[in-house]
Design a protein around this motif. Structure first.
Motif, short mmCIF file in Angstrom:
data_model
loop_
_atom_site.label_atom_id
_atom_site.label_comp_id
_atom_site.label_asym_id
_atom_site.label_seq_id
_atom_site.Cartn_x
_atom_site.Cartn_y
_atom_site.Cartn_z
N THR A 138 0.73 -0.83 -0.12
CA THR A 138 -0.01 -0.16 0.14
C THR A 138 0.67 0.98 -0.52
O THR A 138 2.29 1.21 0.02
N TRP A 139 -0.18 2.02 0.14
CA TRP A 139 0.94 3.85 0.06
C TRP A 139 1.26 4.28 1.08
O TRP A 139 2.40 5.11 1.06
N SER A 140 0.86 3.55 2.59
CA SER A 140 1.72 3.65 3.14
C SER A 140 3.40 3.16 3.34
O SER A 140 3.66 4.26 3.99
N SER A 141 3.86 2.47 2.62
CA SER A 141 5.38 1.64 2.71
C SER A 141 5.87 2.77 2.15
O SER A 141 7.29 3.21 1.76
N PHE A 142 5.52 4.44 1.11
CA PHE A 142 6.13 5.19 0.91
C PHE A 142 5.55 6.43 1.68
O PHE A 142 6.13 8.08 1.10
N GLY A 143 5.41 6.81 2.82
CA GLY A 143 5.24 7.84 3.90
C GLY A 143 3.37 8.54 3.34
O GLY A 143 3.36 9.65 4.27
N TYR A 144 2.86 7.63 2.75
CA TYR A 144 1.57 8.19 3.18
C TYR A 144 0.72 7.60 4.13
O TYR A 144 0.07 6.62 4.07
N THR A 145 -0.23 8.40 4.68
CA THR A 145 -0.10 7.56 6.64
C THR A 145 -1.28 8.15 7.21
O THR A 145 -1.90 7.91 7.82
N ASN A 146 -2.47 9.23 5.70
CA ASN A 146 -3.96 9.07 5.65
C ASN A 146 -4.82 8.19 5.09
O ASN A 146 -4.46 7.93 3.54
N SER A 147 -5.97 8.59 5.55
CA SER A 147 -6.76 7.28 4.75
C SER A 147 -7.80 8.12 3.66
O SER A 147 -7.58 10.22 3.65
N PRO A 148 -7.86 7.66 2.54
CA PRO A 148 -7.74 6.72 2.44
C PRO A 148 -5.96 6.21 1.76
O PRO A 148 -6.43 5.21 1.28
N LEU A 149 -5.04 6.90 1.21
CA LEU A 149 -3.83 6.52 0.41
C LEU A 149 -3.73 5.74 1.35
O LEU A 149 -2.87 4.91 1.03
N ASN A 150 -3.33 5.85 2.50
CA ASN A 150 -3.10 4.72 3.48
C ASN A 150 -3.20 3.09 3.38
O ASN A 150 -2.17 2.65 3.64
N THR A 151 -4.25 2.64 2.86
CA THR A 151 -4.55 1.65 2.23
C THR A 151 -5.27 1.21 1.67
O THR A 151 -5.41 -0.32 0.86
N ASP A 152 -4.59 2.28 0.44
CA ASP A 152 -4.62 1.72 -0.44
C ASP A 152 -3.48 1.19 -1.91
O ASP A 152 -2.57 1.34 -1.58
N SER A 153 -3.63 0.76 -2.24
CA SER A 153 -2.97 -0.49 -3.28
C SER A 153 -1.97 0.62 -4.21
O SER A 153 -2.48 0.83 -4.42
N THR A 154 -0.63 0.61 -3.89
CA THR A 154 0.79 1.15 -4.89
C THR A 154 -0.45 0.87 -6.11
O THR A 154 0.02 1.36 -7.81
N SER A 155 -0.62 -0.43 -6.30
CA SER A 155 -0.93 -1.20 -8.30
C SER A 155 -2.38 -1.99 -8.16
O SER A 155 -2.74 -2.31 -6.80
N GLY A 156 -3.17 -1.77 -9.56
CA GLY A 156 -3.75 -2.91 -9.30
C GLY A 156 -5.58 -1.79 -9.93
O GLY A 156 -6.25 -2.83 -10.13
N ASN A 157 -5.61 -0.83 -9.45
CA ASN A 157 -6.59 0.05 -10.16
C ASN A 157 -6.24 0.34 -11.20
O ASN A 157 -5.30 2.06 -10.98
N ILE A 158 -6.21 0.19 -12.90
CA ILE A 158 -5.66 1.51 -13.83
C ILE A 158 -7.08 2.89 -13.62
O ILE A 158 -5.98 4.14 -14.31
#
Length: 316
Positions: free
Chosen positions: A64-84
């Motif tokens: 998820t984008w949390s591994s890139f330092g995005y800590t707020n919802s909905p970014l933190n739980t969203d997958s970094t890929s899979g939704n074009i």
């Protein structure tokens, strides 16, 4: 000398941040040279890949984008890929300092499997084998777009008898054919707004309709001139898009608005309804008509203010 057949393509940058903490990537993170008016600026959308695999067949989730330092919802739980339909969180957003639209277009830029030099130990986002590695960034979306531009040039030269297509025409075709992304979050967050917007530009790269697209190139216009074109839409379609593009003369770094020659676009549909845009900032402007009916459309380009002319333009 202006090399008007050369399309310069720049990555938008990877400076997308949620500084306000509201779970939405903030505007105004595109810098030079991606902010230049005559280049094609490319943002990064999500890839369709849901897993990262290595050459022995082992696979795992992309994270998820949390591994890139995005800590707020909905970014933190969203997958970094899979939704074009959505943008990569890191992709830099517009507008430019003089309020122009950037990026111009977007293309997949997460978990791209790319060739890797065997002389480096850098494994990017994860090594597949000694020759390939996963990587992400607007700099991964940009080569995909450059390849699409090359295919457009080949098509124009070999199949449409266009011996020297201008970069303005290629830019118009790329953006007129782009797919308006639906976004992966709520309306008004990411690419959920109607294109064009400061997240995705005119949308995700898509060459599907290239062979059926009408265009004109290298048309001259002066102040108060009008140029009129017509085309036939053979059947009702969900969306009709017309793009006007030109290579604008250089402006002074000291000015607050960098557009020199101002052209404007009007489209009249078969029912006589007038669709128009008056834009005194961008040298790439367009109109999108939803639920376009069949019949003949009239396109008018106005030379609203052309202090350095004549100005050549392309329309698609």
């Amino acid at each position: 000398h202006i090399y008007d057949e050369m399309l310069i393509i720049f990555a938008a940058g990877n400076e997308g941040e949620d500084r306000s903490g509201d779970g939405e990537i903030d505007f105004d993170s595109i810098g030079s040279p991606a902010s230049a008016k005559n280049v094609l600026t490319v943002g990064a959308s999500e890839n369709s890949r849901t897993q990262k695999c290595i050459s022995d067949g082992t696979c795992s989730d992309v994270g998820t984008w949390s591994s890139f330092g995005y800590t707020n919802s909905p970014l933190n739980t969203d997958s970094t890929s899979g939704n074009i339909e959505g943008m990569a969180a890191f992709s830099s957003r517009g507008p430019t300092s003089d309020a122009r639209l950037k990026p111009d277009i977007s293309a997949p830029g997460t978990w791209i499997l790319s060739a890797k030099s065997r002389d480096t130990t850098d494994t990017g986002w994860g090594e597949y084998n000694a020759s390939y590695t996963y990587m992400g960034g607007t700099s991964m979306a940009t080569p995909l777009t450059a390849g699409a531009a090359a295919l457009i040039l080949q098509h124009l030269i070999e199949h449409r008898n266009t011996s020297s297509p201008s970069s303005a025409l290629v830019k118009a075709l790329l953006t007129s054919l782009a797919t308006d992304m639906q976004g992966q979050y709520s309306a008004g967050n990411g690419a959920a707004e109607n294109a064009p917007n400061q997240h995705e530009g005119w949308g995700r790269l898509n060459l599907t309709g290239l062979t059926n697209t009408s265009f004109s190139d290298r048309i001259n216009i002066e102040t108060k001139d009008k140029r009129t074109f017509s085309f036939t839409n053979p059947q009702s379609i969900s969306e009709l898009r017309v793009l006007l593009s030109w290579i604008d003369p250089a402006s002074s770094p000291a000015v607050s608005k960098h557009l020199v020659n101002d052209l404007d676009l009007t489209v009249i549909d078969p029912n006589g309804t007038i669709h128009s845009i008056s834009n005194n900032r961008d040298n790439l402007e367009g109109l999108t008509i939803k639920n376009a009916i069949s019949g003949t459309y009239t396109v008018i380009v106005d030379g609203t203010h052309v202090p350095i002319g004549p100005q050549e333009f392309a329309i698609s």
